[in-house]
Design a protein around this motif. Structure first.
Motif: not given
Lengths: 374, 374
Positions: B98-99, B131-133, B190-191
């Motif tokens: 996750t970033t 946030i992205w996963s 995912e966002m």
């Protein structure tokens, strides 16, 4: 006992009109004032989107006109050397802090009590991790000369319109927490990057990080440092951790600080069977009022544990962390569980503490899941 | 020159149907494929809500059927020792990271070029912190035996349907970045805590932290390590930093790594005049591919500077930070500006680098605001 997630879910109800902007696919509608996030809808991205955050309202929200002119909302600050009233616009000039924190209903997990206490049978979804911005209560208090002498509690009063014909004390949303909680408390006007929606307490909400949901007063109109706890029913008798069969009274613990808690969100039974191979077991964990130190995962119902990896940025001690453990699973049935240990060394307990209201359930065993791998 | 924020805003257009779930009050609709966040709508809570994140699509999104069964979307991984194709469902079993990162169109700030380059005249709002996963590209590459020998670039290809009757190379969304960028890249599903919306590239998007928006390929159908950059027009001629009056060609720099940049969101002229007294000057700052070290604020057009306070949790080197500086302002006119310095010691420049396409504008002077205090 490990439970299937869908076992106690009521028939599907439509979203109430005042929150028709929530994501219907992500929510369980218990009633017009109680909506829960589905376990399988919690993603891996740390922050819970506003459109799938749970709702639990003790009274109907005030008229939407209060969010048409947010800056004019007024809050009285009392129990300080120089009490006065502020408009939100003034508060915005006095300071700024941003805090990520777990917002969790004190009854979250009530659905796992075999005693079926009255109240919403929440499973895991009366909780979310939310970012709040506002003025620190301590900055405000300092600007007003500090707390008055002898004050022991911080008491917040909600601005809901009270039903007619009832004793106000029996219905008003007014809660007291120990005054020390002011250290990290905010009067917040923003949530997840937007003005706080009416349904979540906008234009102004008291945020008490580490304390369960009911202490985070919506539409706050009065923040008072007080010598004693309020005698409002919601404080004196409601939200007390009382022995099974007993009514709440002021001698029993109030639902204040949250305990360490974690649960698995994926794989979840509601998302279907799991294929044999490597499964990424994922979930969320928080330490209560302390940071997360570590999370352990078990696939054999708690007989053996492995330490999971914490994923993504750390949003601070009051936020939850996402965790993941890759596990190779052969076909069969597994009871998967997780347990967090916080920075003070407290580990999430195996068993719930029985109580009449079904509060504060952080039992890892209650939150375990049974999955079938094919 | 400091500019009033509203000066170049076109007449209000309605939200396009495919993003009618965006918050209309927060958006400037330039066209059906270009929507900008209003400067005054950026809050203080770090993460940009999905419903007010900018939109910039080079081609219309694919049919919504691709997000009805997200797990079945396929991506081919090439230029590795053991190339193969994966479904999203398989990717989800291979790893998780996750970033948080700034997503910014390379043309953000184009509206401040006096030369009026062709393209959307973005001011500050073609950017957000998201946030992205997903699965790390490096984990995927390792699982496939590593990069093939001699590969210099990571090339992503979008899955948009191409218009008929045109040379595919002239329209396809295919971008190459230096292969080293794979170190922190994700294939994300995912966002901001939800499956990525179709309009933002779901079911699967290539995320290249620190690189400008166009390099983060939506609907990614092919990720290839390649010896050379793609010869697609969007890479060979588009998005090149070319001298004024010259067309882009492969000899000129591509829009890859972002530079350090910051801007003030409050007080903003669009929110009306400012009252004399203490103003909390607030904004966002990011370091490009390095973390934020410090942010300075000026209220006299850059003659003198004061260091601002960074607010809220730090979401990592690719995220933006919120900053605040309380300043006492007497009635009058002020030019307020800010400049970030990153962990490598690079300070946001005073002036833009002139170029034909209006790219990479991180001039602090262009982003300054003139406010009137009454």
């Amino acid at each position: 006992m490990a439970q299937a997630v869908t076992s106690t879910v009521a028939p599907v109800k439509p979203l109430p009109a005042y929150v028709n902007w929530k994501n219907p696919d992500a929510m369980i509608v218990h009633s017009s004032s109680t909506l829960e996030t589905k376990r399988g809808a919690f993603g891996s991205s740390i922050v819970t989107p506003t459109n799938q955050l749970y709702i639990r309202n003790n009274l109907p929200a005030p008229d939407a006109s209060i969010v048409a002119d947010r800056d004019s909302w007024e809050v009285a600050i009392e129990g300080v050397k120089n009490p006065r009233t502020f408009k939100v616009k003034e508060l915005k000039s006095m300071g700024l802090e941003t805090t990520a924190m777990v917002l969790q209903c004190s009854g979250n997990g009530r659905g796992y009590f075999p005693s079926k206490p009255s109240g919403t049978p929440w499973q895991v979804g009366a909780a979310g991790c939310v970012i709040w911005s506002g003025v620190p209560v301590r900055a405000l208090t300092e600007a007003l000369g500090g707390m008055a002498d002898g004050m022991q509690y911080m008491t917040g009063t909600g601005g809901e319109k009270l039903p007619e014909g009832l004793d106000p004390k029996s219905v008003i949303v007014e809660r007291s927490v120990p005054a020390k909680a002011m250290a990290d408390a905010l009067l917040a006007w923003e949530m997840n990057g937007e003005p706080i929606p009416l349904a979540h307490g906008g234009p102004l909400r008291l945020i008490v990080p580490g304390y369960s949901g009911v202490n985070n007063i919506k539409y706050i109109k009065r923040l008072a440092f007080t010598e004693a706890q309020t005698d409002a029913a919601i404080q004196a008798h409601g939200y007390r951790v009382s022995p099974p069969g007993q009514k709440g009274d002021p001698s029993q613990p109030s639902v204040w600080e949250m305990g360490p808690k974690s649960w698995i969100n994926s794989p979840a039974p509601e998302n279907g069977s799991v294929q044999a191979g490597i499964a990424q077991i994922k979930g969320v964990a928080f330490g209560g009022v302390h940071a997360v130190k570590s999370v352990e995962v078990s696939v054999d119902g708690g007989k053996s544990w492995k330490t999971a990896r914490l994923v993504g940025p750390d949003l601070g001690r009051y936020a939850w962390r996402q965790f993941v453990l890759p596990v190779k699973l052969e076909p069969g049935t597994y009871t998967i569980a997780c347990a967090v240990t916080n920075a003070e060394g407290s580990r999430q307990p195996e068993n719930r503490m029985e109580n009449a209201g079904g509060y504060n359930n952080n039992s890892w065993r209650d939150h375990a899941l049974t999955i079938t791998v094919v």
